[in-house]
Design a protein around this motif. Structure first.
Motif, PDB file in Angstrom:
ATOM      1  N   GLU B 270      -2.643  -4.281  -5.602  1.00  0.00           N
ATOM      2  CA  GLU B 270      -1.629  -3.556  -6.354  1.00  0.00           C
ATOM      3  C   GLU B 270      -1.676  -2.081  -5.982  1.00  0.00           C
ATOM      4  OE1 GLU B 270       0.321  -5.223  -8.546  1.00  0.00           O
ATOM      5  OE2 GLU B 270      -0.712  -7.088  -8.056  1.00  0.00           O
ATOM      6  N   ALA B 271      -0.513  -1.464  -6.066  1.00  0.00           N
ATOM      7  CA  ALA B 271      -0.423  -0.049  -5.692  1.00  0.00           C
ATOM      8  C   ALA B 271      -1.397   0.792  -6.507  1.00  0.00           C
ATOM      9  CB  ALA B 271       1.005   0.449  -5.881  1.00  0.00           C
ATOM     10  N   VAL B 272      -1.489   0.481  -7.805  1.00  0.00           N
ATOM     11  CA  VAL B 272      -2.328   1.306  -8.670  1.00  0.00           C
ATOM     12  C   VAL B 272      -3.791   1.184  -8.259  1.00  0.00           C
ATOM     13  CG1 VAL B 272      -2.338  -0.534 -10.375  1.00  0.00           C
ATOM     14  CG2 VAL B 272      -3.020   1.760 -11.059  1.00  0.00           C
ATOM     15  N   ASP B 273      -4.186  -0.015  -7.899  1.00  0.00           N
ATOM     16  CA  ASP B 273      -5.574  -0.199  -7.476  1.00  0.00           C
ATOM     17  C   ASP B 273      -5.814   0.447  -6.124  1.00  0.00           C
ATOM     18  OD1 ASP B 273      -6.248  -1.637  -9.746  1.00  0.00           O
ATOM     19  OD2 ASP B 273      -5.520  -3.514  -8.887  1.00  0.00           O
ATOM     20  N   LEU B 274      -4.787   0.350  -5.267  1.00  0.00           N
ATOM     21  CA  LEU B 274      -4.929   0.963  -3.947  1.00  0.00           C
ATOM     22  C   LEU B 274      -5.124   2.467  -4.078  1.00  0.00           C
ATOM     23  CD1 LEU B 274      -2.136  -1.084  -2.221  1.00  0.00           C
ATOM     24  CD2 LEU B 274      -4.496  -0.988  -1.432  1.00  0.00           C
ATOM     25  N   GLU B 275      -4.360   3.031  -4.974  1.00  0.00           N
ATOM     26  CA  GLU B 275      -4.469   4.460  -5.201  1.00  0.00           C
ATOM     27  C   GLU B 275      -5.854   4.799  -5.748  1.00  0.00           C
ATOM     28  OE1 GLU B 275      -1.076   5.590  -7.349  1.00  0.00           O
ATOM     29  OE2 GLU B 275      -0.737   7.347  -6.105  1.00  0.00           O
ATOM     30  N   GLY B 276      -6.259   3.972  -6.708  1.00  0.00           N
ATOM     31  CA  GLY B 276      -7.574   4.167  -7.300  1.00  0.00           C
ATOM     32  C   GLY B 276      -8.674   4.027  -6.258  1.00  0.00           C
ATOM     33  N   ALA B 277      -8.488   3.057  -5.361  1.00  0.00           N
ATOM     34  CA  ALA B 277      -9.501   2.827  -4.333  1.00  0.00           C
ATOM     35  C   ALA B 277      -9.629   4.042  -3.445  1.00  0.00           C
ATOM     36  CB  ALA B 277      -9.112   1.596  -3.506  1.00  0.00           C
ATOM     37  N   ALA B 278      -8.471   4.584  -3.049  1.00  0.00           N
ATOM     38  CA  ALA B 278      -8.514   5.761  -2.185  1.00  0.00           C
ATOM     39  C   ALA B 278      -9.178   6.918  -2.921  1.00  0.00           C
ATOM     40  CB  ALA B 278      -7.100   6.134  -1.756  1.00  0.00           C
TER      41      ALA B 278
END
Lengths: 483, 945
Positions: B270-278
């Motif tokens: 998910e975009a939100v997790d991807l952002e969080g991951a970065a």
């Protein structure tokens, strides 16, 4: 694992187990001489016609020209063959259950779970096994402590020969687990031990400082390293104490590594924890593929009961058969053979397993050693068992012929110089071999219904093959027969 | 040189075929038996590998060499280059002229290890390497070209453990590349709500309570980072073993991993997790990369800007239909596509969860649909994932110093029909495709038959037969693929209509009973020369024809031996009428056909009798009660081609005869024995004559009732071709005689032979006459009759005799005047065997006979009339083409027309399913002087020119 009521359970067993019970009860004759037999010493040359003198259960003389002491009971065994008692290197046959549900149980001892009334012991005796290494089954991560027992006696105290011999470290995943879990659990246990030890060391150091009236003026790390020397075995928890003893080399780590991948993990683990010196690898049928690793490790292995690895090439469908002992023999790795737990197979006889080895190109000496002296040495008991030498325990098997011939019978078994088994008084065997006995009549396990009177003929039905001449005092070991 | 297809493997060797061929086959067989043997031979030392194309995947440099050479030493790549790379002397060469070589594929995500069964939300102690069996058989991945793969402890917990990077083949101790490669962090719903964890106290203690199962974090997206940070903090800052009741275990393992700066492998979709991951990676300043990304669009740019590498999961629903409620059908997120095209993101392609790891190459090929450059796609399944996984210094590209992990492919890696032929790991063969006889030939032009050129076609050959011809034929796994290139022309093997290959200069005629096929053996240098010129079939005839008709055999110019090479032992019967008497133009041919006719009739009668008898048998009639058929007379016809057979007129003269006695005898020679009878003076009893011919001498006896004086004997010798002089002796008296042959044909003699009464009345067959069998085939229309003719009158007479009266197929040989009777020939379906030099001058213009006949609708073919001189057949026709002959017509004559005239069109002459795989690959049009023969395939064997 605690067999709570073993004493009461044993009482009714007593009658049925007369065979075992009597032997175990009897005190060994002070002096015993077995004469006129071919002697397979395993450690040295075979003696075509020689004698063995036993005093208080210990072999005092072996050879062709041995003088029989005047006061020894001489048993003439013309035409028979004597070999060292065989050793079952890894068995859970005597346990009430093979495994615990908890994966890490080093604080347990098989002592508490061995059931002397198990038919397994009688079967072992009948096939010439005089020492059994009882270990927890393979379904474990860190097992309880194993023991070497003799298959005679009515209680563990009588049976036990050597306590805390080994701990089984399960590398192959136990059921319901996978390799990642298995190894994570094992590593976690070792890390926990390390952490516990560090904390214990710190505490010991603090206590010492306190006793000395000082203050802890060093860093925790320093306190831990100083405190390590202060730890006594009794300070550890039960489980940790056993693991510490294992790390110290007092207890041997036996790795259960049934697949080649497990062998590599086991060797790696042993190296990491400096356990290789005393390690033994219990391997599976494909282990020959990891033979280079085992050769590097330089430690002995326990081979599976099925000595052949049969694989089909998925492309050509060609059957590829590998004879395991040959691979290990070529690599110079000592190996012990196991009897098959499946009682319907010929493989349940260690002599058969050794004969299969000889048939497939293993030298006779190596094959015989792999069921006697090699397992004894693996168990750290090579100075007591496994060969016929002066000073060793008189665990002897008297056979009607060569051990590697299939129609050879075990005639007598001596354990600690005691006549532990006599085929002529093996009622169960007699009964089984008596012609005309309907199978249905035999149905049911006699051991399970101990109260049932034996219909077998008494000892006079079978002629005695060894002639006993009494010299001086001391009766035959079988004097209690018919009790 | 030559080789079996199942071993598309060529070593340098001399070109002495006979024993060399066998030796090479032997070696190849050996290789098949001990594939490890060759691997062992390669290991340690150096070898060079030469291929049509080498794709290096290197970040810089040309990327592709074609052809390419790679030097391998001790399992590592020493040098990679084009054809200018110098192979040091003494280095053995692996020649793969059709193959494409590329680095082994790197699967940045794999399903080789199944996830662990532990319940811990933070389980850094789980190491995927523990579940990897270095002794395991991963041939499915090797076959798919995957040599390096990432092992994941699972993507089901927040911190599911530590990954590993391994090889899929090679020796067990070389398989592990990175034991502990990364910490596997999984953001998103997969990692939430891990199961409760029950901690048992063993051994139980009275002072500690038994706790209920502990609920673990994270329970939602909100707590996932919290739980991670808490775990990391505990690992770094708490001493000793975990406290009871904590939900974090394996702290020491996490501590070690964190202190060792193990890269973080963050799975997020998910975009939100991807952002969080970065953000997480940035906040902790850890090396790491992101795996997954179904919904990348909003954050792709941010990821690229942050320089976070991405392992992009390809959803390739190729083995099953896609889920009904699913994602966009585009293979790759448009924003990612743009970034990838621009080279703005470090991106590896990997199979998405659920996609079999082995489908990596095919899944990557679908990315071509998004318009992404092929080289970039190949990089993203080789070098880029290797770099992301931290093994870029060892695998992923073919560059000096890296491990020699590479693939041998049949063609370009992203082509659907491409297969992996071999996999090398650490310079050794880790997998090779099982032996297969299948060959796929691709070329710019395929001549299926006259007028049927297929452009950009391909054909499949199996077991020496053509299976399929078309634009895109089936590429069975393990098939050897020959990509001849866009300019190449593939034609059926050329057919030489008449030649003398294998006769080795022998000028003699062969008896009519003997087929030239008997002279065929293992091909030698002359055969190889002819085959390499593209002539795969020659109709072999003796140089001189006998009057009774010579056999012509259809022989392949290449093959493992007679069984392979002889297509038809008797393909035609050949007569040379020569310059016969204009009044008897068909002379001997007519008589011979009559003999053949009688012989055929005898057989037809037998066949009819047999059929009738079988019918009676089938009808269950009692054969015994039936009156037996009357004894049938059986005609045995002798022939006249020898020195004896015929009618001889003789005269006995001298004492004691009062006056010379004239008489006639009929003699027939069989072998070197003759028999005959007295015709004149006629008697009512047959006086038979038997004797032997020894050189020029005849000896024998005459059965004559002399009243107890015994039979007269005679002895004589040829004093001229048809004259014998000698003596007849009886009881010591000798009378001189002379005989002259007056007729060459023995008198047709009817032998009345009572039919042997079979027990069941079955008719017995006529005696087989090997000399007449070919004519029988001719008269039955099975094979053509070939007649060398000169004049137009002869042509008419022969057509009348053979086609009209004998109902046989006819091929005219030579026939300079054929164009005169072209209409007749077309009408009667008569073909003409021409010399390539059959030029004629018409109105001061050079015209080729082939063109004249072709335009008139007469089928023609060409003959070399040579042994290995047949190798110039194509060149001679090229000359003819240069002088105006139609190239299409010439090619048709060399292929299908020749096959049709001989009646073997079911086997050769066209590239059609079911026909023999006798094919030639030319670099251009076969009748272009500049076109070279690239390859010749004859059945299951292949020749390299």
């Amino acid at each position: 694992m605690v067999s709570a009521h073993w004493t009461s359970a044993l009482l009714p067993v007593f009658a049925a187990c007369s065979l075992l019970a009597v032997a175990a009860d009897a005190s060994p004759p002070a002096k015993l001489a077995l004469t006129g037999a071919r002697i397979i010493t395993v450690s040295g040359e075979e003696i075509e016609r020689g004698s063995i003198v036993i005093e208080h259960g210990i072999i005092t003389a072996v050879g062709a020209e041995v003088e029989v002491p005047f006061d020894a009971m001489e048993i003439e065994l013309d035409g028979m063959t004597i070999m060292p008692g065989m050793i079952d290197p890894d068995s859970f046959g005597g346990l009430d259950i093979a495994n615990e549900s908890v994966p890490v149980v080093p604080f347990l001892d098989v002592y508490d779970a061995i059931d002397p009334s198990r038919l397994y012991f009688e079967e072992s005796l009948r096939s010439g096994i005089t020492s059994v290494h009882v270990m927890q089954g393979p379904n474990t991560v860190i097992s309880g402590q194993s023991r070497v027992v003799r298959p005679i006696g009515l209680s563990m105290a009588e049976m036990s020969v050597a306590p805390s011999v080994a701990i089984k470290l399960g590398i192959s995943p136990r059921s319901g687990s996978d390799r990642m879990q298995q190894m994570a659990t094992l590593r976690e246990a070792m890390r926990r031990l390390e952490d516990d030890t560090l904390r214990l060391a710190e505490r010991k150091y603090e206590e010492k400082v306190k006793r000395d009236g000082g203050t802890v003026g060093v860093s925790p790390d320093e306190a831990r390293s100083r405190g390590r020397e202060l730890i006594r075995d009794s300070d550890h928890s039960d489980g940790n104490r056993v693991l510490v003893r294992m790390l110290r080399g007092d207890i041997a780590p036996w790795f259960h590594a049934s697949e080649p991948v497990d062998v590599s993990a086991a060797v790696r683990f042993a190296r990491e924890h400096d356990l290789l010196d005393r390690a033994v690898f219990i391997v599976g049928s494909e282990s020959h593929r990891a033979v280079d690793l085992l050769k590097d490790a330089g430690r002995p292995v326990v081979l599976p009961a099925d000595l052949f690895d049969r694989r089909r090439d998925p492309d050509t469908n060609e059957l590829d058969e590998t004879f395991l002992p040959a691979v290990f023999h070529r690599a110079g790795i000592p190996f012990a053979l196991q009897p098959s737990p499946n009682a319907s197979l010929a493989e349940r006889y260690l002599t058969y397993q050794a004969a299969v080895c000889v048939r497939n190109g293993i030298p006779r000496e190596t094959a015989l050693r792999s069921i006697t002296l090699t397992p004894a040495e693996m168990l750290g008991l090579g100075d007591q068992f496994g060969s016929i030498e002066v000073g060793k325990v008189a665990n002897l098997v008297v056979l009607t012929g060569d051990p590697l011939v299939f129609d050879t019978w075990v005639e007598f078994v001596y354990i600690d110089g005691i006549l532990a088994y006599d085929r002529s008084r093996d009622h169960r065997l007699q009964r089984m071999l008596r012609p005309g006995v309907d199978d249905s009549e035999e149905s049911g396990d006699e051991g399970a219904r101990p109260g049932r009177p034996s219909a077998a003929p008494q000892s006079d039905a079978a002629p005695r093959r060894g002639r006993t001449r009494e010299r001086g005092q001391g009766g035959t070991a079988g004097q209690g027969d018919g009790a | 040189m030559t080789q079996r297809f199942m071993h598309p493997y060529r070593k340098n060797a001399s070109t002495r075929p006979g024993w060399m061929v066998r030796l090479l086959f032997g070696c190849l067989m050996l290789l098949l038996v001990v594939p490890e043997g060759i691997a062992a031979a390669h290991s340690g030392d150096r070898y060079a590998i030469r291929a049509a194309r080498i794709i290096t995947s290197a970040a810089d440099g040309p990327g592709t060499f074609s052809p390419g050479i790679m030097l391998v030493r001790s399992g590592r790549i020493e040098q990679v280059g084009g054809s200018d790379l110098v192979i040091p002397p003494g280095v053995s060469i692996v020649d793969l002229p059709d193959a494409t070589i590329m680095p082994g594929l790197v699967a940045a995500r794999s399903g080789v290890v199944s996830r662990h069964g532990g319940v811990e939300a933070i389980g850094a102690g789980y190491a995927a390497i523990d579940a990897f069996d270095p002794y395991g058989d991963l041939r499915e991945l090797l076959e798919a070209g995957i040599t390096t793969l990432h092992l994941s402890p699972g993507e089901h917990r927040l911190l599911s453990g530590q990954g590993a990077v391994v090889r899929s083949g090679g020796s067990p101790d070389e398989r592990i590349l990175l034991e502990l490669a990364d910490l596997s962090i999984n953001l998103g719903p997969a990692g939430w709500s891990p199961p409760d964890r029950l901690e048992l106290l063993v051994p139980p203690a009275s002072d500690l309570s038994i706790d209920p199962p502990a609920v673990q974090r994270p329970g939602s997206r909100v707590t996932q980072f919290l739980a991670l940070r808490a775990a990391i903090h505990s690992a770094l800052h708490e001493d000793g073993a975990p406290r009871r009741g904590t939900d974090i275990v394996h702290l020491p393992a996490l501590r070690d991993a964190w202190v060792d700066v193990r890269p973080l492998r963050v799975h997020a979709d998910e975009a939100v997790d991807l952002e969080g991951a970065a953000a997480f990676l940035r906040a902790h300043d850890r090396p790491g990369y992101i795996v997954g990304g179904s919904h990348l669009t909003p954050v792709a740019g941010a990821l690229a800007d942050a320089g976070v590498p991405l392992v992009y999961g390809l959803h390739a629903p190729m083995r099953r239909s896609a889920s009904d409620i699913g994602t966009d059908p585009s293979v790759i997120d448009p924003d990612v596509r743009d970034l990838l095209s621009a080279g703005a993101i470090t991106l590896a392609l990997a199979p998405a969860p659920g996609v079999p790891t082995a489908d990596l190459r095919l899944a990557a090929a679908t990315v071509l649909r998004a318009g992404i450059d092929e080289r970039r796609i190949i990089d993203s399944i080789t070098r880029v994932p290797a770099e992301i996984l931290g093994v870029g210094d060892r695998v992923g590209s073919l560059e000096p110093g890296k491990d020699a992990d590479f693939l041998v492919l049949t063609a370009s890696p992203l082509q659907t029909s491409t297969h992996v032929m071999r996999v090398y790991i650490r310079g050794r063969i880790a997998w090779r495709s099982p032996a297969s006889s299948a060959v796929v030939v691709r070329a710019g032009k395929i001549w299926k038959g006259p007028g049927e050129w297929i452009s950009n076609g391909s054909m499949l050959i199996e077991h020496g037969r053509i299976v399929e011809v078309g634009h895109r034929v089936a590429h069975p796994p393990h098939a050897h693929v020959i990509d001849a290139g866009p300019d190449a022309h593939v034609t059926p093997g050329l057919i030489d209509g008449r030649g003398h290959l294998g006769l080795e200069g022998d000028n003699r005629a062969l008896a009519s009973a003997m087929s030239p096929a008997r002279l065929v053996g293992v091909p030698d240098r002359p055969e190889e020369r002819v085959a390499r010129s593209g002539v795969t079939m020659q109709f072999v005839a003796p140089r001189a024809a006998v009057n009774s008709g010579s056999q012509i055999a259809a022989i392949r110019t290449w093959g493992s031996g007679p069984r392979d090479r002889v297509v038809a032992a008797t393909a035609a019967v050949y007569f040379d009428l020569g310059n016969t008497d204009p009044l008897d133009v068909t002379g001997g041919l007519q008589r011979r056909l009559q003999e053949g006719r009688r012989y055929l009739d005898a057989w037809n009668k037998y066949a009819a009798d047999l059929a009738a008898w079988e019918k009676r048998q089938a009808e269950g009639e009692d054969a015994a009660s039936e009156s037996r058929p009357a004894p049938v007379d059986e005609s045995v016809i002798r022939q006249e081609t020898d020195r004896i057979t015929g009618i001889w007129a003789g005269r006995l003269a001298g004492m004691p005869l009062p006056e010379p006695l004239d008489g006639r005898v009929s003699l027939t020679l069989v072998g070197n024995q003759f028999e005959g009878r007295l015709i004149e003076p006629a008697t009512d009893v047959d006086h038979s004559i038997t004797g032997r011919l020894e050189g020029d001498t005849i000896r024998g006896t005459i059965e004559l009732d002399t009243g107890g004086m015994g039979s007269p004997t005679f002895e004589g010798r040829f004093t001229a071709e048809e004259r014998i002089e000698g003596t007849v002796s009886l009881m010591g008296f000798s009378i001189a005689f002379t005989m002259n042959r007056v007729e060459r044909v023995a008198e047709a003699r009817v032998v009345a032979r009572p039919r042997r009464a079979g027990t069941d009345g079955r008719p017995s067959p006529p005696a087989v006459d090997e000399g007449l069998e070919p004519l029988r085939a001719v008269l039955e229309g099975r094979i053509p009759l070939m007649v060398a003719v000169r004049s137009a009158q002869q042509i008419r007479a022969v057509v009348d005799l053979v086609v009209d009266r004998s109902k046989a197929r006819l091929i005219l040989v030579g026939a300079e005047q054929a164009h005169v009777e072209a209409a007749l020939l077309r009408e009667k379906g008569v073909g003409v065997l021409l010399s390539p030099r059959a030029f004629q001058r018409v109105d001061n213009r050079i015209v080729h006979q082939g063109d004249r006949l072709a335009r008139a609708g007469v089928r023609t073919m060409y003959q070399s009339e040579a042994e290995d001189g047949a190798r110039s057949l194509r060149d001679e026709l090229i000359y003819a083409v240069s002088r105006g002959l139609s190239a299409d017509a010439a090619l048709a004559s060399l292929t299908e027309h020749a096959a049709m005239l001989y009646g073997v069109e079911e086997r050769i002459g066209r590239l059609e399913p079911g026909r023999d795989a006798d094919i030639v690959i030319f670099s251009g049009h076969p009748l272009e002087a500049g076109s070279a023969v690239r390859r010749v395939i004859v059945g299951e064997e292949e020749l390299f020119p």
